[in-house]
Design an enzyme around this catalytic site. Structure first.
Site, short mmCIF file in Angstrom:
data_model
loop_
_atom_site.label_atom_id
_atom_site.label_comp_id
_atom_site.label_asym_id
_atom_site.label_seq_id
_atom_site.Cartn_x
_atom_site.Cartn_y
_atom_site.Cartn_z
N ARG A 173 56.45 6.51 40.57
CA ARG A 173 56.70 6.54 42.01
C ARG A 173 57.07 5.14 42.50
O ARG A 173 57.99 4.99 43.32
CB ARG A 173 55.47 7.06 42.75
N CYS A 230 49.38 2.24 48.99
CA CYS A 230 49.46 3.40 48.09
C CYS A 230 50.29 4.46 48.80
O CYS A 230 51.26 4.14 49.48
CB CYS A 230 48.06 3.90 47.72
#
Length: 283
Positions: A173, A230
């Protein structure tokens, strides 16, 4: 409020103090039910409940002071309480609950090292009986605004290059090779940030040793204060926990994280691996 010298508490330490009225045990496991096996006396800390701001457009952002204060009082928390948080599997939400308490001025909070699995492995009792409500607490909160920051602050730090930014999402990611789980988000990362997947900082629900954490984090940080990020500000707190363990207290969590930064009209992004700043993903 008194302060613990370490963010972790062992199962033996908790077992000795669990009957103390000042000990408040919270189960932060996402999706858990009160009738699932749990430590006797544990109450639920629902990240998707009072521990997040439901009026925010971004998931899991910090709650309003009156909301969290009311929740802590409902859980029986006083100024002299010792709050112990655990999870049933890997470290995921417990560090977020720990960080929120500290950011709102409550320092006497610990995370159970190894979580419920360590408790069970020590042959300590569990129960499926829901925990009875405690008498109402009287705690008052005094937020520290520098521990949880917004997009504007991150942009300012990025322009000044005065903070190190670490990202807890997976390497795929981070590098933009894997689509984000939330819709309508771009792929990539905040420019100049380093990749530290939260899974690389733990093993079977145990945070790694000080030496292992230093080996992973040491090459990625310098003398500058640190911002952790995050997907939604939750696993960023796993990095914050690891940094606290190795002695770095100059840390802030980016509350909106990629859910905010990665929006289609969001700030600049980068893709691909950053030079010299990628931690290995470990189980």
């Amino acid at each position: 409020m008194s302060s613990s010298t370490t963010p972790l508490i062992s199962v033996s330490e908790l077992a000795r103090s669990i009957t103390d009225e000042k000990t408040i045990v919270l189960d932060a496991t996402v999706g858990a039910a009160p009738t699932d096996p749990h430590i006797p006396g544990a109450q639920m800390a629902d990240l998707d409940g009072a521990w997040s701001d439901h009026d925010s457009p971004w998931p899991h952002t910090k709650p309003q002071v009156p909301v969290l204060e009311a929740e802590l009082r409902r859980l029986g928390v006083h100024a002299d309480s010792h709050v112990v948080i655990y999870e049933r599997n890997e470290l995921f939400a417990a560090p977020r609950i720990w960080w929120l308490l500290k950011a709102f001025g409550f320092d006497n909070v610990s995370i159970l090292d190894g979580g419920l699995l360590a408790w069970e492995n020590a042959h300590l009792p569990t129960t499926t009986e829901p925990t009875a409500s405690r008498d109402k607490g009287t705690v008052s909160l005094n937020p520290r605004d520098d521990m949880i920051i917004d997009e504007e602050a991150v942009c300012q730090h990025l322009a000044a290059q005065d903070r190190r930014i670490l990202d807890a999402r997976s390497t795929a990611r981070f590098e933009g090779r894997e689509a984000e789980p939330r819709p309508h988000l771009r792929s990539g990362h905040i420019p100049t940030s380093g990749s530290v997947p939260y899974t690389s900082l733990q093993r079977d629900g145990w945070i790694l040793s000080d030496e292992e954490l230093q080996r992973i984090l040491g090459p990625l940080i310098d003398e500058r204060p640190i911002v952790t990020s995050c997907g939604s500000g939750v696993t960023a707190c796993v990095i914050a926990l690891a940094l606290d363990i190795i002695g770095r207290k100059d840390v802030a969590v980016y509350d909106g994280s990629w859910a905010q930064w990665g929006r289609e009209d969001g700030p600049e992004i980068a893709t691909g691996p950053e030079k010299t700043v990628s931690a290995h993903e470990e189980s």
